[in-house]
Scaffold this active site. Structure first.
Site, PDB file in Angstrom:
ATOM      1  N   ASP A 118      63.182  51.748  22.302  1.00 59.26           N
ATOM      2  CA  ASP A 118      63.492  50.586  23.139  1.00 59.26           C
ATOM      3  C   ASP A 118      63.255  49.337  22.303  1.00 59.26           C
ATOM      4  O   ASP A 118      62.123  49.081  21.867  1.00 59.26           O
ATOM      5  CB  ASP A 118      62.612  50.573  24.392  1.00 59.26           C
ATOM      6  CG  ASP A 118      62.900  49.367  25.275  1.00 59.26           C
ATOM      7  OD1 ASP A 118      64.052  49.207  25.719  1.00 59.26           O
ATOM      8  OD2 ASP A 118      61.967  48.562  25.515  1.00 59.26           O
ATOM      9  N   GLU A 165      69.321  52.144  22.770  1.00 62.56           N
ATOM     10  CA  GLU A 165      70.146  51.572  23.829  1.00 62.56           C
ATOM     11  C   GLU A 165      71.245  50.714  23.223  1.00 62.56           C
ATOM     12  O   GLU A 165      71.008  49.995  22.237  1.00 62.56           O
ATOM     13  CB  GLU A 165      69.279  50.727  24.766  1.00 62.56           C
ATOM     14  CG  GLU A 165      70.003  50.285  26.035  1.00 62.56           C
ATOM     15  CD  GLU A 165      69.067  49.559  26.983  1.00 62.56           C
ATOM     16  OE1 GLU A 165      69.485  49.281  28.117  1.00 62.56           O
ATOM     17  OE2 GLU A 165      67.924  49.271  26.583  1.00 62.56           O
ATOM     18  N   ASP A 225      57.822  49.211  28.419  1.00 62.99           N
ATOM     19  CA  ASP A 225      58.630  49.527  27.246  1.00 62.99           C
ATOM     20  C   ASP A 225      58.552  51.011  26.872  1.00 62.99           C
ATOM     21  O   ASP A 225      59.559  51.604  26.472  1.00 62.99           O
ATOM     22  CB  ASP A 225      58.192  48.656  26.066  1.00 62.99           C
ATOM     23  CG  ASP A 225      58.382  47.170  26.344  1.00 62.99           C
ATOM     24  OD1 ASP A 225      59.330  46.838  27.071  1.00 62.99           O
ATOM     25  OD2 ASP A 225      57.584  46.359  25.848  1.00 62.99           O
TER      26      ASP A 225
END
Length: 247
Positions: free
Chosen positions: A50, A134, A214
């Site tokens: 992340d 991502e 996170d």
């Protein structure tokens, strides 16, 4: 012109291109024939990442990498050089020298960031068989009030390094859909909770699980990346296919 060789060429070059950048530095680009990419030994670990601003990268195993913020750290020196440039008369030799000084300061920031990202991305690829990130909308974030911090982080360059190094060394790489609710989804029960503000760094799910914002997102990214369509409805976009050498 003196040349600084960081390593010897793998074979005799067929051509060379010399480039001069805005900072007055010269670079020589050689075309050489190389052997096939080396495949690293297989490992058991896979990881989800992340990306953020406070922490540059948070791994699904709980590891957090603090954002170095190279541009922010050099802001005072850059400001002083920009002010000195503004005082120079247009067309003068002193202004030309000041332009080069500003370009060198920016090049130093970019080079430091690139070197740091290369070391981090290489370590991640070597230690993990599969890496999932991502698919961030960097261009859109670059038009918000966080634009300076987003560009300073350099997410796009970092993920590009992960992608081509994964291809080179025989690792798997995937990008999870940017609309996948990795932050709001509970990694224990799969429940999707309400939207959270940026200052909410931890939250509790009604199922009783306590999450670091996170780390939970990184775990969900890893889970979404391990299958094309998993049981939570996440979709992973396939990475770019490298062209053949003859192309």
């Amino acid at each position: 012109m003196p040349v600084r060789w960081s390593r010897s060429l793998p074979s005799a070059p067929t051509s060379v291109t010399v480039i001069k950048d805005a900072a007055g530095r010269y670079f020589a680009s050689f075309v050489v024939q190389t052997a096939e990419d080396e495949t690293l030994p297989s490992v058991d670990s896979e990881i989800g990442i992340d990306l953020g601003l406070t922490h540059f990268a948070v791994m699904s195993d709980g590891t957090k990498v603090t954002a170095p913020k190279f541009l922010r750290r050099a802001a005072r020196k850059l400001k002083r050089l920009q002010q000195a440039l503004a005082r120079k008369q247009k067309g003068s030799n002193r202004r030309k020298k000041a332009v080069v000084q500003v370009a060198r300061a920016h090049a130093r920031v970019a080079d430091t960031r690139r070197d740091w990202q290369h070391k981090l991305s290489t370590a991640i690829i070597r230690e993990n068989q599969a890496v999932y990130v991502e698919d961030l909308a960097v261009a859109g974030l670059g038009r918000t009030r966080l634009a300076k911090s987003v560009h300073d982080a350099g997410w796009a360059g970092f993920t590009a390094m992960l992608e081509y190094k994964a291809t080179r060394y025989g690792r798997a790489f995937g990008r999870v859909d940017r609309f996948f609710p990795s932050t709001r989804m509970c990694s224990d029960c799969g429940r999707i909770n309400d939207k959270m503000t940026l200052n909410a760094r931890a939250w509790n799910c009604p199922c009783g699980a306590a999450h670091d914002r996170d780390v939970n997102a990184a775990i969900n990214i890893k889970a979404a990346g391990q299958a094309d369509f998993n049981d939570r409805g996440a979709h992973i976009r396939p990475g770019l296919v490298p062209a053949a050498r003859s192309e």
